[in-house]
Scaffold this motif. Structure first.
Motif, PDB file in Angstrom:
ATOM      1  N   ILE A 147      -1.371  42.182  22.670  1.00 28.28           N
ATOM      2  CA  ILE A 147      -0.691  42.486  23.930  1.00 28.28           C
ATOM      3  C   ILE A 147      -1.177  43.873  24.328  1.00 28.28           C
ATOM      4  CG2 ILE A 147       1.543  42.615  25.093  1.00 28.28           C
ATOM      5  CD1 ILE A 147       2.052  41.094  21.954  1.00 28.28           C
ATOM      6  N   SER A 148      -1.972  43.931  25.399  1.00 28.74           N
ATOM      7  CA  SER A 148      -2.650  45.163  25.785  1.00 28.74           C
ATOM      8  C   SER A 148      -1.806  46.009  26.715  1.00 28.74           C
ATOM      9  CB  SER A 148      -3.957  44.839  26.518  1.00 28.74           C
ATOM     10  OG  SER A 148      -4.880  44.199  25.682  1.00 28.74           O
ATOM     11  N   ASP A 149      -1.800  47.322  26.453  1.00 25.18           N
ATOM     12  CA  ASP A 149      -1.415  48.292  27.478  1.00 25.18           C
ATOM     13  C   ASP A 149       0.018  48.107  27.966  1.00 25.18           C
ATOM     14  OD1 ASP A 149      -2.351  50.482  28.878  1.00 25.18           O
ATOM     15  OD2 ASP A 149      -3.219  49.325  30.517  1.00 25.18           O
ATOM     16  N   ILE A 150       0.958  47.988  27.030  1.00 27.97           N
ATOM     17  CA  ILE A 150       2.337  47.706  27.460  1.00 27.97           C
ATOM     18  C   ILE A 150       2.965  48.928  28.134  1.00 27.97           C
ATOM     19  CG2 ILE A 150       2.723  45.937  25.683  1.00 27.97           C
ATOM     20  CD1 ILE A 150       4.579  48.121  24.313  1.00 27.97           C
ATOM     21  N   VAL A 151       3.803  48.655  29.127  1.00 26.51           N
ATOM     22  CA  VAL A 151       4.534  49.731  29.802  1.00 26.51           C
ATOM     23  C   VAL A 151       6.042  49.617  29.558  1.00 26.51           C
ATOM     24  CG1 VAL A 151       2.840  50.127  31.619  1.00 26.51           C
ATOM     25  CG2 VAL A 151       4.621  48.402  31.962  1.00 26.51           C
ATOM     26  N   ARG A 152       6.464  48.499  28.923  1.00 24.29           N
ATOM     27  CA  ARG A 152       7.895  48.328  28.670  1.00 24.29           C
ATOM     28  C   ARG A 152       8.077  47.409  27.471  1.00 24.29           C
ATOM     29  NH1 ARG A 152      10.384  46.226  33.798  1.00 24.29           N
ATOM     30  NH2 ARG A 152      10.226  44.160  32.901  1.00 24.29           N
ATOM     31  N   VAL A 153       9.074  47.740  26.657  1.00 19.82           N
ATOM     32  CA  VAL A 153       9.489  46.844  25.577  1.00 19.82           C
ATOM     33  C   VAL A 153      10.738  46.127  26.076  1.00 19.82           C
ATOM     34  CG1 VAL A 153      10.368  46.712  23.219  1.00 19.82           C
ATOM     35  CG2 VAL A 153       8.562  48.366  23.785  1.00 19.82           C
ATOM     36  N   ASP A 154      10.646  44.811  26.268  1.00 23.74           N
ATOM     37  CA  ASP A 154      11.793  44.057  26.758  1.00 23.74           C
ATOM     38  C   ASP A 154      12.629  43.531  25.599  1.00 23.74           C
ATOM     39  OD1 ASP A 154      11.253  43.519  29.910  1.00 23.74           O
ATOM     40  OD2 ASP A 154       9.374  43.599  28.801  1.00 23.74           O
ATOM     41  N   ALA A 155      11.955  43.227  24.501  1.00 22.33           N
ATOM     42  CA  ALA A 155      12.590  42.756  23.269  1.00 22.33           C
ATOM     43  C   ALA A 155      11.505  42.896  22.200  1.00 22.33           C
ATOM     44  CB  ALA A 155      13.032  41.298  23.418  1.00 22.33           C
ATOM     45  N   PRO A 156      11.879  42.806  20.921  1.00 19.66           N
ATOM     46  CA  PRO A 156      10.851  42.985  19.890  1.00 19.66           C
ATOM     47  C   PRO A 156       9.666  42.027  20.010  1.00 19.66           C
ATOM     48  CG  PRO A 156      13.022  43.155  18.935  1.00 19.66           C
ATOM     49  CD  PRO A 156      13.237  42.735  20.356  1.00 19.66           C
ATOM     50  N   ASP A 157       9.868  40.902  20.700  1.00 14.52           N
ATOM     51  CA  ASP A 157       8.740  39.972  20.875  1.00 14.52           C
ATOM     52  C   ASP A 157       8.314  39.848  22.337  1.00 14.52           C
ATOM     53  OD1 ASP A 157      10.846  38.606  21.968  1.00 14.52           O
ATOM     54  OD2 ASP A 157      10.521  36.750  20.843  1.00 14.52           O
ATOM     55  N   THR A 158       8.876  40.669  23.204  1.00 18.68           N
ATOM     56  CA  THR A 158       8.628  40.522  24.642  1.00 18.68           C
ATOM     57  C   THR A 158       8.270  41.889  25.259  1.00 18.68           C
ATOM     58  OG1 THR A 158      10.236  38.717  24.683  1.00 18.68           O
ATOM     59  CG2 THR A 158       9.597  39.640  26.811  1.00 18.68           C
ATOM     60  N   PHE A 159       7.179  41.882  26.002  1.00 20.60           N
ATOM     61  CA  PHE A 159       6.648  43.146  26.516  1.00 20.60           C
ATOM     62  C   PHE A 159       6.187  42.962  27.960  1.00 20.60           C
ATOM     63  CE2 PHE A 159       5.829  42.570  22.025  1.00 20.60           C
ATOM     64  CZ  PHE A 159       6.342  43.739  21.464  1.00 20.60           C
ATOM     65  N   THR A 160       6.225  44.060  28.709  1.00 23.71           N
ATOM     66  CA  THR A 160       5.720  44.024  30.083  1.00 23.71           C
ATOM     67  C   THR A 160       4.460  44.863  30.167  1.00 23.71           C
ATOM     68  OG1 THR A 160       7.895  43.614  31.011  1.00 23.71           O
ATOM     69  CG2 THR A 160       6.268  44.611  32.481  1.00 23.71           C
ATOM     70  N   ARG A 161       3.469  44.312  30.873  1.00 25.26           N
ATOM     71  CA  ARG A 161       2.196  45.017  31.001  1.00 25.26           C
ATOM     72  C   ARG A 161       1.615  44.814  32.400  1.00 25.26           C
ATOM     73  NH1 ARG A 161      -2.248  41.646  30.268  1.00 25.26           N
ATOM     74  NH2 ARG A 161      -3.362  43.585  29.960  1.00 25.26           N
ATOM     75  N   PRO A 162       0.942  45.837  32.917  1.00 18.09           N
ATOM     76  CA  PRO A 162       0.335  45.709  34.235  1.00 18.09           C
ATOM     77  C   PRO A 162      -0.900  44.817  34.170  1.00 18.09           C
ATOM     78  CG  PRO A 162       0.392  48.012  33.489  1.00 18.09           C
ATOM     79  CD  PRO A 162       0.697  47.159  32.324  1.00 18.09           C
ATOM     80  N   ILE A 163      -1.093  44.008  35.194  1.00 19.02           N
ATOM     81  CA  ILE A 163      -2.323  43.234  35.335  1.00 19.02           C
ATOM     82  C   ILE A 163      -2.846  43.451  36.754  1.00 19.02           C
ATOM     83  CG2 ILE A 163      -1.759  41.539  33.550  1.00 19.02           C
ATOM     84  CD1 ILE A 163      -0.819  39.633  35.730  1.00 19.02           C
ATOM     85  N   TYR A 164      -4.039  42.983  37.039  1.00 17.76           N
ATOM     86  CA  TYR A 164      -4.617  43.138  38.376  1.00 17.76           C
ATOM     87  C   TYR A 164      -4.502  44.581  38.868  1.00 17.76           C
ATOM     88  CZ  TYR A 164      -4.943  38.059  38.771  1.00 17.76           C
ATOM     89  OH  TYR A 164      -5.257  36.743  38.589  1.00 17.76           O
ATOM     90  N   ALA A 165      -5.051  45.507  38.122  1.00 20.32           N
ATOM     91  CA  ALA A 165      -5.043  46.924  38.500  1.00 20.32           C
ATOM     92  C   ALA A 165      -3.637  47.432  38.778  1.00 20.32           C
ATOM     93  CB  ALA A 165      -5.951  47.165  39.708  1.00 20.32           C
ATOM     94  N   GLY A 166      -2.674  46.879  38.065  1.00 16.82           N
ATOM     95  CA  GLY A 166      -1.310  47.362  38.222  1.00 16.82           C
ATOM     96  C   GLY A 166      -0.616  46.869  39.481  1.00 16.82           C
ATOM     97  N   SER A 167      -1.258  45.959  40.218  1.00 14.62           N
ATOM     98  CA  SER A 167      -0.610  45.407  41.416  1.00 14.62           C
ATOM     99  C   SER A 167       0.568  44.523  41.033  1.00 14.62           C
ATOM    100  CB  SER A 167      -1.588  44.546  42.219  1.00 14.62           C
ATOM    101  OG  SER A 167      -2.649  45.315  42.671  1.00 14.62           O
ATOM    102  N   VAL A 168       0.507  44.015  39.805  1.00 18.55           N
ATOM    103  CA  VAL A 168       1.517  43.078  39.335  1.00 18.55           C
ATOM    104  C   VAL A 168       1.842  43.434  37.893  1.00 18.55           C
ATOM    105  CG1 VAL A 168       1.933  40.640  38.828  1.00 18.55           C
ATOM    106  CG2 VAL A 168       0.556  41.254  40.818  1.00 18.55           C
ATOM    107  N   TRP A 169       3.093  43.292  37.520  1.00 18.47           N
ATOM    108  CA  TRP A 169       3.472  43.455  36.121  1.00 18.47           C
ATOM    109  C   TRP A 169       3.828  42.087  35.537  1.00 18.47           C
ATOM    110  CZ3 TRP A 169       6.911  48.424  35.153  1.00 18.47           C
ATOM    111  CH2 TRP A 169       6.115  49.561  35.385  1.00 18.47           C
TER     112      TRP A 169
END
Ligand code: FAD
Lengths: 249, 310
Positions: free
Chosen positions: B111-133
């Motif tokens: 899981i590359s370049d996470i910006v948020r930990v939502d849960a120990p198995d769930t993460f948020t990361r930017p895609i498309y140059a950060g246009s979308v998370w």
């Protein structure tokens, strides 16, 4: 030496991606798709090796739906000798692509794989490194210069703080950074010629590769929006705002 | 849950990035270990022992690890991995280089370049140059994660008292060898961690003007210098100045964009900055849409005036 170049079909870099209304993914319907820009750089590097007599054959490969044929035709027009599509409708994650590429490497026996450092859609920056690991090969990522020798290559890499040069054993996987070269455009005669070049289609099943996704996409969303600011009239007002309003200087 | 954070360092100094990654580890929760891998880097391990929330520092030293080459780093981390539920490192040039190798050898997704930990198995990361998370859940037994350091506030340097354990460094895979290293000498703060960044684009027009206009401004503000891709491609500044989707991600308190149009690929690298200033002669330049303070004008006049007034 054969050179294998994986190419990905992505949303054109000029188009701003937006989530679908139901947040299940990114809206792609009806939008312009292009070859991932870093893969164009990889293609260019491979073609130059062929032109310089250091590569015998350039093979472009793509994994994904049938529409990827279009991207492969572009690769053929740029100068690839032949193309292979591993066709599937299943959403492919980097590990799955790396496994498919490993199977193709076993078939084609290239001395070098040149791939883009990242795809500008998922921005994962993984596939080349994963492929190299699965093959037990050396790797050189973020290349800004590749010099082929006898059984080795010298690769200059863009790293934090400057440049690093690695001597790597071949066969190897090299991933491209922006400064490696300036890719050419396909000319009309070459686009015509590309239509006659061989394009073979395989499937993950025929290669015996498990491509089941490991990550479940729960949702996509717009990132937190940034409040637009104001225009200041002059340097004096800018300084006043930075000092007294934003308090950053 | 036990998390292994792989430290970012240059064998002499523990980089601040590590403390940002620790914040992400803390958000996941569980016991935290830090791996310091390199050569002659016992001092780095000592610094890591003082980090808050770390129970144990594991130190691996050998010539083969000195330059943190991907093949040797991956072999080491893979050997240690069975002790852990999560492997974390910074999404730096180094972390991006070796972590995917680790993931592939463990047969897990990265899981590359996470910006948020939502849960120990769930993460948020930017895609498309950060246009979308994108928010993703991993079903793998070991989560291999790289962390966008600007998205997690660094933990302090001290407060902890971790144990120190030496681990076997492993043999050299012999697959690659560093033959050259050209670091850009600079007395300025590091781009990734600077409090103020002055960035220049194609509007500067030449390497000479880039340095003549922006260096005095950066001097006054004790700022790091950054650049757009166009400025790097045109040879105004070295490649590692590039801020953006495919360059460095920065989030300083103050980002001053000079002669930069604000392409989405550039915004991807700086739009999390606290305060953004844009100086551009085109009132419709997209950079103004993200700027807190926009100044429409010719940079050749505005920048010297700004520098003089500081
Ligand atoms: C695969 C890919 C990856 C990329 N990655 C990145 C990345 O990581 N980072 C990045 O920055 N870009 C990246 N780009 C490039 C990006 O799309 C833009 O081309 C680039 O950011 C433009 O740089 P610029 O703003 O300096 O130049 P331009 O877009 O040419 O803008 C120059 C600006 O200077 C202004 N200007 C000119 N003269 C003056 C003057 N005298 N006074 C004041 N203003 C003046 C102009 O009005 C203009 O707005 C990438 C592109 C691709 C395809």
């Amino acid at each position: 030496m054969k050179v294998l170049v994986p190419v990905k079909r992505v949303l054109d870099y000029n188009i701003k991606a937006r989530p679908k209304a139901d947040a299940s993914g990114v809206e792609l319907a009806g939008l312009k798709m292009s070859m991932n820009p870093f893969d164009e750089i990889a293609m260019e590097a491979a073609i130059r090796f062929k032109e310089g007599g250091q590569a015998s054959e350039v093979i472009a490969v793509s994994c994904g739906p049938q529409a990827n044929q279009e991207t492969l035709r572009t690769a053929l027009a740029l100068g690839a000798d032949r193309a292979v599509l591993v066709e599937t409708e299943v959403e492919l994650q980097p590990l799955a692509v790396a496994k498919l590429l490993k199977a193709l490497v076993a078939r084609e026996q290239p001395g070098l794989v040149i791939c883009g450092k990242q795809a500008i859609d998922d921005d994962a920056n993984q596939t080349g490194q994963m492929l190299s690991a699965l093959l037990g090969w050396s790797q050189a990522t973020f290349a800004s210069r590749i010099e082929l020798g006898e059984g080795t290559a010298l690769v200059t890499r863009e790293i934090d703080g400057g440049l690093e040069t690695l001597s790597i054993r071949l066969p190897a996987v090299v991933s491209t950074d922006l400064r490696l070269n300036e890719p050419r455009y396909a000319t009309l005669p070459n686009i015509m010629k590309a239509k006659k070049k061989p394009l073979e289609t395989l499937t993950p099943e025929s290669l015996g590769v498990d491509i089941a996704p490991r990550l479940t996409l729960l949702k996509v969303a717009e990132p937190p929006a940034r409040q637009g600011g104001i225009k200041v009239d002059d340097v004096a007002q800018l300084l006043d705002k930075l000092k007294n309003e934003a308090k950053v200087i | 849950m036990t998390i292994l954070v792989v430290a970012e360092h240059d064998n002499q100094h523990l980089k601040a990035a590590t403390r940002h990654v620790l914040a992400a580890a803390e958000a996941i929760g569980g016991e935290i270990h830090v791996l310091v891998a390199g050569q002659h880097c016992a001092g780095v391990a000592e610094a890591a022992r003082a980090l808050p929330g770390v129970s144990c520092v594991r130190l691996a030293q050998s010539d083969a690890l000195e330059s943190a080459g991907a093949e040797n780093m991956a072999a080491l981390v893979v050997r240690l991995a069975p002790d852990y539920t999560h492997l974390l490192t910074a999404a730096s040039a180094s972390g991006k280089n070796w972590m995917p190798r680790v993931a592939a050898l463990l047969d897990v997704a990265q899981i590359s370049d996470i910006v948020r930990v939502d849960a120990p198995d769930t993460f948020t990361r930017p895609i498309y140059a950060g246009s979308v998370w994108a928010t993703v859940r991993s079903a793998d037994a070991i989560k291999a994660v790289t962390v966008r350091t600007t998205a997690f506030e660094a933990l302090p340097e001290t407060g902890g008292a971790a144990c120190l354990e030496t681990v076997e460094a492993g043999v050299d895979t012999g697959l690659s060898r560093r033959t050259g290293l050209a670091l850009n000498a600079s007395s300025r703060p590091e781009l990734e961690t600077a409090r103020v960044v002055v960035s220049g684009g194609r509007g500067l027009g030449s390497a000479e003007r880039f340095s003549a206009l922006l260096e005095p401004l950066a001097d006054k503000l004790n700022a790091a210098l950054g650049a757009s891709r166009a400025a790097v491609d045109s040879g105004y500044v070295p490649n590692d100045y590039q801020v953006g989707q495919t360059g460095k991600i920065v989030a300083p308190d103050l980002y001053i964009a000079v002669g930069i149009s604000g392409a989405i690929q550039h915004l991807a690298g700086m739009k999390a900055s606290r305060v953004i200033v844009a100086i551009n002669k085109d009132p419709d330049a997209p950079i103004f849409a993200v700027a807190d303070y926009g100044l429409v004008g010719d940079l050749n006049q505005v920048v010297p005036a700004l520098t003089a007034a500081l």
